[in-house]
Design an enzyme around this catalytic site. Structure first.
Site, PDB file in Angstrom:
ATOM      1  N   TRP A 295     -15.879  -3.573   2.916  1.00  0.00           N
ATOM      2  CA  TRP A 295     -15.671  -3.276   4.336  1.00  0.00           C
ATOM      3  C   TRP A 295     -15.214  -1.838   4.531  1.00  0.00           C
ATOM      4  O   TRP A 295     -14.469  -1.295   3.722  1.00  0.00           O
ATOM      5  CB  TRP A 295     -14.610  -4.234   4.869  1.00  0.00           C
ATOM      6  CG  TRP A 295     -13.968  -3.866   6.160  1.00  0.00           C
ATOM      7  CD1 TRP A 295     -12.963  -2.958   6.366  1.00  0.00           C
ATOM      8  CD2 TRP A 295     -14.271  -4.412   7.455  1.00  0.00           C
ATOM      9  NE1 TRP A 295     -12.625  -2.901   7.701  1.00  0.00           N
ATOM     10  CE2 TRP A 295     -13.406  -3.778   8.390  1.00  0.00           C
ATOM     11  CE3 TRP A 295     -15.172  -5.368   7.910  1.00  0.00           C
ATOM     12  CZ2 TRP A 295     -13.430  -4.092   9.746  1.00  0.00           C
ATOM     13  CZ3 TRP A 295     -15.196  -5.666   9.269  1.00  0.00           C
ATOM     14  CH2 TRP A 295     -14.342  -5.045  10.173  1.00  0.00           C
ATOM     15  N   ASP A 298     -11.836   2.683  10.093  1.00  0.00           N
ATOM     16  CA  ASP A 298     -11.537   4.014  10.608  1.00  0.00           C
ATOM     17  C   ASP A 298     -11.880   5.143   9.633  1.00  0.00           C
ATOM     18  O   ASP A 298     -11.506   5.085   8.459  1.00  0.00           O
ATOM     19  CB  ASP A 298     -10.039   4.152  10.902  1.00  0.00           C
ATOM     20  CG  ASP A 298      -9.492   3.063  11.784  1.00  0.00           C
ATOM     21  OD1 ASP A 298     -10.275   2.237  12.279  1.00  0.00           O
ATOM     22  OD2 ASP A 298      -8.260   3.026  11.969  1.00  0.00           O
ATOM     23  N   TRP A 322     -12.213  -7.317   6.887  1.00  0.00           N
ATOM     24  CA  TRP A 322     -11.044  -6.433   6.881  1.00  0.00           C
ATOM     25  C   TRP A 322      -9.980  -6.971   5.933  1.00  0.00           C
ATOM     26  O   TRP A 322      -9.789  -8.174   5.794  1.00  0.00           O
ATOM     27  CB  TRP A 322     -10.483  -6.344   8.301  1.00  0.00           C
ATOM     28  CG  TRP A 322      -9.359  -5.375   8.476  1.00  0.00           C
ATOM     29  CD1 TRP A 322      -9.450  -4.090   8.902  1.00  0.00           C
ATOM     30  CD2 TRP A 322      -7.961  -5.618   8.236  1.00  0.00           C
ATOM     31  NE1 TRP A 322      -8.209  -3.505   8.952  1.00  0.00           N
ATOM     32  CE2 TRP A 322      -7.271  -4.420   8.545  1.00  0.00           C
ATOM     33  CE3 TRP A 322      -7.230  -6.717   7.795  1.00  0.00           C
ATOM     34  CZ2 TRP A 322      -5.885  -4.310   8.431  1.00  0.00           C
ATOM     35  CZ3 TRP A 322      -5.841  -6.601   7.664  1.00  0.00           C
ATOM     36  CH2 TRP A 322      -5.190  -5.409   7.988  1.00  0.00           C
ATOM     37  N   SER A 356      -4.339   4.272   8.359  1.00  0.00           N
ATOM     38  CA  SER A 356      -5.035   5.495   8.763  1.00  0.00           C
ATOM     39  C   SER A 356      -4.142   6.725   8.777  1.00  0.00           C
ATOM     40  O   SER A 356      -2.925   6.648   8.922  1.00  0.00           O
ATOM     41  CB  SER A 356      -5.659   5.298  10.145  1.00  0.00           C
ATOM     42  OG  SER A 356      -6.754   4.432  10.066  1.00  0.00           O
ATOM     43  N   ARG A 414       1.950   4.351  14.078  1.00  0.00           N
ATOM     44  CA  ARG A 414       1.154   4.653  12.879  1.00  0.00           C
ATOM     45  C   ARG A 414       0.124   5.756  13.192  1.00  0.00           C
ATOM     46  O   ARG A 414       0.082   6.289  14.284  1.00  0.00           O
ATOM     47  CB  ARG A 414       0.437   3.395  12.387  1.00  0.00           C
ATOM     48  CG  ARG A 414      -0.430   2.711  13.435  1.00  0.00           C
ATOM     49  CD  ARG A 414      -0.981   1.391  12.923  1.00  0.00           C
ATOM     50  NE  ARG A 414      -1.744   0.703  13.945  1.00  0.00           N
ATOM     51  CZ  ARG A 414      -1.236  -0.138  14.830  1.00  0.00           C
ATOM     52  NH1 ARG A 414       0.061  -0.409  14.796  1.00  0.00           N
ATOM     53  NH2 ARG A 414      -2.000  -0.717  15.734  1.00  0.00           N
ATOM     54  N   GLU A 463      -3.463   3.742  19.260  1.00  0.00           N
ATOM     55  CA  GLU A 463      -3.995   3.935  17.910  1.00  0.00           C
ATOM     56  C   GLU A 463      -4.809   5.225  17.739  1.00  0.00           C
ATOM     57  O   GLU A 463      -5.404   5.756  18.662  1.00  0.00           O
ATOM     58  CB  GLU A 463      -4.868   2.744  17.478  1.00  0.00           C
ATOM     59  CG  GLU A 463      -4.111   1.444  17.316  1.00  0.00           C
ATOM     60  CD  GLU A 463      -4.951   0.363  16.664  1.00  0.00           C
ATOM     61  OE1 GLU A 463      -4.355  -0.479  15.983  1.00  0.00           O
ATOM     62  OE2 GLU A 463      -6.201   0.346  16.828  1.00  0.00           O
TER      63      GLU A 463
END
Length: 713
Positions: A295, A298, A322, A356, A414, A463
């Site tokens: 998979w 991002d 995921w 990420s 994050r 995000e």
């Protein structure tokens, strides 16, 4: 006759009960609840966690829920983990040896659980398997032995009292039975002398997720979850063990049915099993990046360094879905032809995923990480178990070392985006951050990337933030900054190195179904002058040993329109490297009964069309059966349920379509409208159709470029 003793009577009754159970073997199960109805019926509902009725699979912002039966299940993730509640069944009578049910979700005894109540007291209980950030939303069978409760009246209680991580419970298919459905699971191990480059592991989509680990010299060096195949696999994934060649290893799986041969199927080899058709698979995008196996989501760490475009990305190397977030890595010299390299960032330990982030070249060695004359490549990312962390590379981004002072920042959020702000001679960090339960972005500055100083916060973004400076209408003396989050909705304004000041509201820049978490390249050569963006192309690729893709790189520009400044996107010019054969159609009328593209067949196209609607109500373009429709009455573009406004410019509409195996990326009016679409055309349809509806349109020109594959087998 002598009277029987109390013990003898008890033994006799026990024997009779055992005999009665034995005689009853084979009876049909008694269904208590399957949660297929739209409501909970005669179950009592308290609180909000369980919603208005049974869920139909996953709920918003929840990982994919699997393992339940039918269409419905109890899922207390309604409105997220912070909601609480209770479900209470009507009174029922124990009439079988066992109560079987499917359960998943949070592993918090007494807080996220299913209970059996006798006279209001808990006599049996079970909970989900998850008690830390990592985990799976799969439901598995659990069995209560209730033989001793035969004939008793009981109730079943499903409880959600937890409000933190994994603060929810999933339950389905509660039945009384004479058979136990839960299979005892045991840990299994296999000792290995690591001699090859890869461990090849078999995957079966839909199988229970098992935790697998590899220890070398008694130290766990890799640990992850995967759907480990117990029989014939759907595909193989690989674990690179070349760094441990010649050492003793122990492969372990935490819970497997006794007698399974799954670990025996693991194969050491210097090749990846099942890759005979690599990059030529049926649904493999041919000029959009996809990982060899597993998979991707991002894009991370987009940076240009030493002649290479680096594409790091969120990656599960061990399955189709995921999970297990690593940083995958690929490089290119032209953003078209990619070479996949070994994984760049592994999780430090199970559950501490590498989420990420971004990367930049520290040209002034402000971090002190540099060695010799080569500046370090520095990446900032979210370590889910620690916070915001730094790693650095002195070998052209191939391998990274941990900064010993990690984490450099902790907060509720994050996805750090870093870049050098030359006027202030400092670093800027933009973070997704939650403040007072509101989503937004936090702006920070730093002199050395090790000490971060908060400067400003702005509400309304979620995000994967990006902030990029762009010339207005190509004038480098007049610039603005574009700020967007994961959905791409963009505000244009000014930035002084610490504070972003928007000039107007956000405007939509993505009109498709195949776009999320875009990032712009850092450190592109100043002489190039371009701002290039790549996004996660959200498209499921069923039956493939890989899943998802990246959108094709686009060049961003900021242009003046009647609505104000707007962000435009166009495919990078390097696309021309894939052009194989060119077909041109000149100006002509387009009546409803003609298709000037009837003679063309193919899968990969760069298709460019300019037309006037004329008297036509609509102009329809069909690519391998997928319709792209322009409605001239409403100035609207339609594709697969998505719509976008497209107004003619000087009476004309321009369209450019990038056609790949699993996508149509649509650009209208020189990039004013961008509509990336994930689509799965029929295998046997390779046609192109262009026709007018309700009148005659006028074609000004059509340019069809057949495309080569970007992959080198």
């Amino acid at each position: 006759m002598k009277p029987l003793s109390t013990l003898a009577i008890a033994v006799s009754l026990t024997g009779l009960l055992t005999a009665s159970w034995a005689l009853a073997e084979g009876r049909q199960d008694l269904l208590i609840a399957d949660f297929e109805a739209p409501t909970y019926g005669d179950w009592q509902v308290e609180g909000t966690a369980f919603g208005p009725g049974p869920a139909r699979g996953s709920l918003p912002n929840q990982m994919g829920v699997s393992g339940f039966q039918g269409a419905g299940l109890v899922n207390s993730f309604y409105e997220g983990d912070k909601s609480t509640g209770r479900l209470l069944s009507p009174v029922l009578k124990i009439d079988r040896k066992y109560v079987n049910f499917l359960v998943g979700g949070g592993g918090h005894p007494g807080e996220t659980c299913i209970n059996l109540l006798l006279d209001g007291k808990v006599v049996r209980t079970a909970t989900g398997p998850n008690d830390q950030f990592a985990g799976t939303e799969r439901l598995e069978w659990h069995t209560w032995d209730v033989a001793e409760l035969a004939g008793k009246s009981v109730r079943i209680e499903i409880v959600d009292r937890a409000t933190g991580g994994w603060g929810h419970i999933n339950v389905d298919q509660i039945v009384q039975s004479d058979m136990r459905k839960a299979v005892p699971l045991v840990e299994q191990r296999r000792a290995l002398l690591l001699e090859k480059q890869y461990l090849n592991l078999p995957v079966k989509n839909g199988a229970p997720k098992r935790r697998v680990s590899l220890a070398v010299d008694a130290e766990t060096i890799r640990e992850f979850e995967m759907e480990l195949a117990e029989a014939e696999p759907d595909f193989w994934v690989f674990l690179d063990i070349s760094a441990f060649r010649g050492r003793e290893g122990v492969l372990r799986v935490d819970r497997m049915p006794e007698g399974t041969k799954a670990l025996e199927a693991v194969v050491q080899a210097d090749t990846i099993l099942g890759t005979e058709n690599l990059y030529r698979e049926r649904l493999r995008p041919q000029f959009h990046f996809t990982s060899r196996r597993g998979w991707n989501n991002d894009p991370n760490g987009l940076v240009f360094h030493e002649g290479e475009y680096h594409l790091y990305y969120q990656h599960n190397p061990y399955g189709w879905a995921w999970g297990n977030m690593h940083w995958g890595h690929a490089v290119s010299t032209d953003m078209v032809h990619w070479k996949e390299l070994p994984i760049a960032l592994y999780p430090r330990k199970f559950g501490d995923w590498a989420f990420s982030g971004s990367a930049a070249v520290d040209r002034h060695n402000t971090t002190g990480f540099g060695r010799g004359t080569e500046p370090p490549l520095v990446a900032a990312y979210t370590s889910t178990g620690r916070g915001e962390c730094l790693v650095y590379s002195t070998d052209r981004g191939r391998t990274f070392q941990e900064f010993e002072g990690n984490p450099v920042f902790k907060h509720e959020g994050r996805d750090p985006k870093i870049f050098w702000y030359a006027p202030g001679k400092h670093w800027v960090i933009v973070l997704y951050s939650v403040r007072d339960q509101k989503n937004g972005l936090l702006f920070l500055t730093s002199k050395d990337l090790k000490q971060w100083e908060p400067q400003d916060w702005i509400e309304g973004y979620f995000e994967c933030p990006e902030l990029v400076e762009l010339p207005v209408d190509g004038d480098p003396r007049n610039t603005r900054w574009a700020l967007f989050g994961a959905d791409g909705a963009t505000a244009v304004g000014r930035f002084d190195g610490k504070k972003f000041t928007p000039e107007g509201e956000k405007h939509r820049t993505n009109w498709g179904n195949c776009f999320y978490a875009a990032q712009v390249y850092n450190d592109l050569p100043a002489a190039d002058g371009r701002k290039i963006r790549v996004a996660w192309g959200q498209v499921n690729l069923p039956t493939m040993p890989f899943n998802q893709m990246m959108t094709f790189p686009v060049e961003l520009s900021l242009q003046t329109t009647e609505e104000g400044l707007r962000l435009f996107a166009n495919p990078v010019r390097e696309l021309a490297k894939l052009h194989r054969k060119h077909h041109h159609l000149g100006a002509q009328a387009l009546p409803p009964d003609q298709n000037p593209l009837a003679s063309f067949q193919g899968d990969l196209w760069d298709l460019r069309l300019e037309f006037e609607p004329g008297t036509a109500e609509a102009v329809s373009l069909r690519v391998r059966g997928i319709q792209v429709l322009y409605n001239a009455k409403t100035d609207t573009l339609f594709c697969q349920g998505k719509t976008a406004p497209v107004k003619p410019v000087n009476g004309r509409v321009k369209l450019q379509l990038l056609v790949d195996r699993a996508s149509l990326e649509i650009f209208a009016n020189d990039g004013r409208t961008y509509m990336p679409m994930g689509v799965l055309p029929k295998d046997d349809d390779h046609s192109l159709q262009l026709y007018a509806l309700g009148g005659t349109a006028k074609i000004h020109e059509v340019d069809l470029y057949e495309l080569n594959s970007a992959w080198t087998p």
